[in-house]
Design a protein around this motif. Sequence first.
Motif, short mmCIF file in Angstrom:
data_model
loop_
_atom_site.label_atom_id
_atom_site.label_comp_id
_atom_site.label_asym_id
_atom_site.label_seq_id
_atom_site.Cartn_x
_atom_site.Cartn_y
_atom_site.Cartn_z
N ARG A 67 0.82 -1.21 0.00
CA ARG A 67 0.00 0.00 0.00
C ARG A 67 0.85 1.26 0.00
NH1 ARG A 67 -3.96 -1.05 4.87
NH2 ARG A 67 -2.15 -0.08 5.76
N THR A 69 2.73 4.51 -1.58
CA THR A 69 2.61 5.44 -2.69
C THR A 69 3.55 6.62 -2.43
OG1 THR A 69 1.04 6.61 -4.10
CG2 THR A 69 0.62 6.69 -1.72
N LEU A 128 -0.91 4.15 2.02
CA LEU A 128 -2.25 4.53 1.61
C LEU A 128 -3.24 3.72 2.43
CD1 LEU A 128 -4.12 6.12 -0.27
CD2 LEU A 128 -3.86 4.28 -1.94
N GLY A 132 -8.43 6.63 1.65
CA GLY A 132 -7.48 7.47 0.94
C GLY A 132 -6.55 8.27 1.82
N LEU A 134 -3.30 9.28 3.72
CA LEU A 134 -1.88 9.02 3.53
C LEU A 134 -1.15 9.22 4.84
CD1 LEU A 134 -1.31 10.90 0.16
CD2 LEU A 134 -1.43 8.44 0.50
#
Length: 153
Positions: A67, A69, A128, A132, A134
């Motif tokens: 997960r 990003t 992530l 949504g 972060l």
Amino acid sequence: MNDPASDGALNQRAPLYQTQRRVEFRDTDAAGIVHFSAFFPMMEAAEHEFLRSVGIPVMPHHESEERLTWPRVAASCDFHGPARFEDILQIDLHVDRIGQSSISYRFELTCEGRRIATGKITAVCCDLQAGGKLVKTNVPDDLRQRLSGPQND
């Protein structure tokens, strides 16, 4: 001897990744010269190509357990000379620094040996989460090695 990789600094002379891109009509302004804003998507595309080339996904696949990003937290670009519609740009990507949770790239864009633009992007390694959200996280050691490029023994 001080190991430059130990503090995250990577001072390599050769680019870690190279790609080319043809200037498209949409990249140009009314004078037929690449508009400064067009360099940002070019640099981002080169970054994404680099990440894929070392087996690091840009965004986690919806079925993957991975997960991580890489959202950008800083970007800059300096214009040095004109490029025009249908010119072929060479884009050299350098990894300038890998910090605890971030990576800083430097880009050199040239056309037939002429310096067109130089830029920088800093991205942060994030988890992530559901909805949504972060959450900044450390760059995993295995990814750090891939991002650093080939090691010289």
